[in-house]
Design a protein around this motif. Sequence first.
Motif, short mmCIF file in Angstrom:
data_model
loop_
_atom_site.label_atom_id
_atom_site.label_comp_id
_atom_site.label_asym_id
_atom_site.label_seq_id
_atom_site.Cartn_x
_atom_site.Cartn_y
_atom_site.Cartn_z
N GLU A 40 0.70 -1.11 0.03
CA GLU A 40 -0.03 0.13 -0.23
C GLU A 40 1.01 1.36 0.10
O GLU A 40 0.33 2.43 -0.09
N THR A 103 -1.34 0.18 -12.07
CA THR A 103 -1.07 0.97 -10.89
C THR A 103 -2.77 0.99 -10.10
O THR A 103 -3.62 0.54 -10.79
N TRP A 104 -2.43 1.30 -8.90
CA TRP A 104 -3.65 0.74 -7.77
C TRP A 104 -4.55 2.06 -8.09
O TRP A 104 -4.07 3.10 -8.31
N ALA A 105 -5.94 1.68 -8.05
CA ALA A 105 -7.03 2.71 -8.36
C ALA A 105 -6.82 3.88 -7.31
O ALA A 105 -7.09 5.12 -7.76
N THR A 106 -6.55 3.52 -6.15
CA THR A 106 -6.41 4.41 -5.15
C THR A 106 -5.41 5.68 -5.46
O THR A 106 -5.60 6.80 -5.24
N LEU A 108 -4.30 6.49 -8.70
CA LEU A 108 -5.07 7.19 -9.93
C LEU A 108 -5.91 8.11 -9.57
O LEU A 108 -6.07 9.21 -9.99
N LEU A 109 -7.10 7.70 -8.60
CA LEU A 109 -7.96 8.58 -8.15
C LEU A 109 -7.43 9.73 -7.38
O LEU A 109 -7.85 10.88 -7.66
N GLN A 112 -5.54 12.32 -9.91
CA GLN A 112 -6.84 12.82 -10.85
C GLN A 112 -7.16 13.99 -9.92
O GLN A 112 -7.45 15.19 -10.47
N ASP B 101 -9.73 -0.37 -4.06
CA ASP B 101 -8.50 0.55 -4.02
C ASP B 101 -7.37 -0.20 -4.76
O ASP B 101 -6.58 0.59 -5.47
N GLN B 102 -7.30 -1.48 -5.00
CA GLN B 102 -6.29 -2.11 -5.82
C GLN B 102 -6.54 -2.51 -7.16
O GLN B 102 -5.96 -2.99 -8.05
N THR B 103 -7.87 -2.14 -7.68
CA THR B 103 -8.19 -2.38 -9.17
C THR B 103 -7.07 -1.61 -10.12
O THR B 103 -6.65 -0.46 -9.73
N ALA B 105 -5.26 0.28 -12.75
CA ALA B 105 -5.66 1.72 -13.47
C ALA B 105 -6.29 1.44 -14.78
O ALA B 105 -7.30 2.25 -15.34
N LEU B 108 -10.08 1.20 -14.39
CA LEU B 108 -10.64 2.34 -13.82
C LEU B 108 -10.74 3.28 -14.93
O LEU B 108 -11.79 4.13 -15.28
N LEU B 122 -13.22 5.66 -3.60
CA LEU B 122 -12.70 4.26 -3.25
C LEU B 122 -13.58 3.29 -2.21
O LEU B 122 -14.33 3.91 -1.42
#
Lengths: 359, 359
Positions: A40, A103-106, A108-109, A112, B101-103, B105, B108, B122
Motif C-alpha cells: 500500500e 497502478t492501484w486505483a487509489t 490514480l484517483l 486525478q 482500491d487495488q483495481t 488503473a 478504472l 474508493l
Amino acid sequence: MSLAQRVASARATMGDVDALALSVGADLPYFTGYTAMHLERLTMLVLRRDGGATLVVPELEAPRVVPHPDVFTIRPWSETEDPVGIVAGLLAGTRRVAIGDQTWATFLLQLQERLPDTVFTLASEITAGLRMRKDADEVALLRAAGAAADRVAGMLTAERFSGRTERQISRLIADLLVAEGHDTADFAIVAAGPNGASPHHEPSDRVIETGDAVVCDFGGSYQGYHSDTTRMFVAGAPPEGFAEAFEVLRVAQDLAVAAVEPGVTAESVDRVARGVIADAGYGDYFIHRTGHGIGLDVHEHPYIVEGNPTILEPGMTFSIEPGIYLPGRFGMRIEDIVAVTDTGVERLNHSPRDLVVVG
Amino acid sequence: MSLAQRVASARATMGDVDALALSVGADLPYFTGYTAMHLERLTMLVLRRDGGATLVVPELEAPRVVPHPDVFTIRPWSETEDPVGIVAGLLAGTRRVAIGDQTWATFLLQLQERLPDTVFTLASEITAGLRMRKDADEVALLRAAGAAADRVAGMLTAERFSGRTERQISRLIADLLVAEGHDTADFAIVAAGPNGASPHHEPSDRVIETGDAVVCDFGGSYQGYHSDTTRMFVAGAPPEGFAEAFEVLRVAQDLAVAAVEPGVTAESVDRVARGVIADAGYGDYFIHRTGHGIGLDVHEHPYIVEGNPTILEPGMTFSIEPGIYLPGRFGMRIEDIVAVTDTGVERLNHSPRDLVVVG
C-alpha cells in the motif's frame, strides 16, 4: 539495450504524453531495474518527456533500489510524508500523463484529484511497443528460463503421480524450478482428472488416481524474465476419449507454432490453432486464447487472440498453448514459449510434447 | 458473519454510493469467498445498493468460483467479449461508484470513459470500516495462523544459521510455514548483518557469518487469513552495540502492546513505541510506522501510524513491530499480531521475543 537507451526510446515515442508515471508491474523494472513491492505504500517513477526521471519510493524500501544515477534520481519518502503530493509535484505542468496499467486505483484517483486539468492515459500505449520487441539479450534470458523449465519437465517424467496430491506435486515442481536456476517459482498448476477441465485450477488436496490425466502448467522468474510451459501426464492408461482429443491438440499446437513468422498477425496464429480444434469437433471446449506475450511479465503483449491485429515482428516472444477442456471428464493443454526470428520462429521449450505415462 | 450478512452490512453503510465495484484485493473474497487472479483478464463484483450482485469473471476461471447463489450471480465472459462493457452495463444509472482500491488503473480509466457522468470513489471508504472489526471466527483464524507461525519460530531456534545463505533460510521458513498448516507462504524476509538495516530486504545469496544478527520476518495465508511475525536471531555473539539497542526495542514493543485498548487512537500506540526508541537516542533509526492491520490482507486498516486518529475497537487486529536500523551495521525488529479485546489486548504471537542465539 541499457536502461538509459530504453528511457531514450520511450521519450522518442511519447508524442504528446508529457510524462510516464509507473508503479507496480513490469514497466518499472524495464526502465529502472527495480520492481516495486505490491503493497500500500506508493512507489512511482515519474519519467518526463522533457527530461528528468525520479523514483519516488518508501524510505524503508529505498535500500532495495540499485542506483542508476545516469537514469533516475531516488526520492525516498518517510511514513508521515504524502507520496501522492510528491508525485503530483513532479508532474506539475503536465497536460497528458500515461500511468502504469496495473497502478492501484487509489493512487490514480488521488492523482486525478490533485491534477484536475491533466488527462490520464495508459502507459502500455507507449511501453507495450517497446517491451514487445525483445533484444538478443532478452531472448537469451527467455531461452535460458525455458531450458530450466524443460529440465523440470524432464524430471517429472520419473516421478510417481498416483497416490500423491495435486498440492504435493505442485510443491515439488516449485522446488525443482528453483533448484534448476529460477529465482522464484511463480505458479505450478497441477490439475488431475476432472480438475483438468478448469484451466486455472488451484492445486488441491485431491489424490491423483490411476487413470487420471494431469495438466502441469508451471513457470518462474529467471533473472527477471519468465518461463511458462505446460505438459500432460497420465497415471497409467488415459481415460476414454483422451487419446483422440490429445492427437488433435498436438497437431493444433504444432501448426500454430509453424504459422508464426514476421508479418503475420497475432490473431491469425490464434485462428490456426482454433481451426484445427474446431474442425475436429472440439471448438466449444477450447475456451481461451492461444497465447500471451512473455518477458518481464508472465502475461504481456502481444496477446495471441482473435481481434488482435498486431503484426508479428522479430524479437516478439509469446506462448502457444491451445487446450481442450471437457467439463466433468478431463482437460489438456500443451504450451511452449516461442520467439519470432528474422525468418520464422524459434521454440524456447524443447521437452517432449507427448503424453507422458507415469506411475 | 455469513457472506450474505456482510453484503447486507455493506448496503446499510453505502450512503450515496450506488454500487461497489471490486476486483483484485481482499474486499472481493470478504463478500464472495472468491479471490481474483492477479492477471490482465478482468474479474469484478458489481454490488448495487438497490439490490443485485454480479461477479463478472473470465470464462476460463469460472470453474474456480464456489457459487453462493444467495449472495451473487456469476457472469462468465469469453475471450472475445468485452468485460468492461459488461461491468459498465451492470453499473448503468449509477451516479457514484466505489471501486476497489487495488483495481488496475487500466480498468478504472476504461470505466471512467464508459461512464462519464459517474463519480468514482474508493471502496475502502465503505469496506475498511467493516473489515477492520473482525468477528470471533475471524480472530480465531488469526489466532490459529499466529500459532502456526509461532511453531515455525520455535523450530528455527534449533537450526544452524552460520554457513547458510539468507535465501536458504528463507526457503526453509517457507517450507515450515506450509508444513505447519499455512495454505501458502507469502514472504520470508531473512536479512543478515548489515542487510538487516533494510527493513524489506530481499533474501540474497549472502552467507550468514558468525557475529551476524539476523532479522526473520515471515508469514503466510491460513484459511484466507494471515500470519506475520518477526523474531531476531544471532549466529554466535551479537555485534557491538546490538544488545543495548535490542533491550530498548524489547521495551518499546512491550509498552506499545500494553498501550492497546479500546478507545485509544492508532497514532497514540505508534507514539508509545516511538517515544521509547527516541528517548534512547535511536529515533532517527526507526524509519517506519509501528504496525498495520491484518486479516484477509497482510496489510490493511488500521495502520498504526502518526496521523491516523482511528479509535481502536474490540475486534481490530494489527501488528506491533517497531524496529531499529543502523545503516552499514545491523537492524532489528520484533513483531507480534495483537487483537483488541473488550477490555484490553490479546497477543496472537507467543514465541519468545528474546534474541535467539544459534550456531
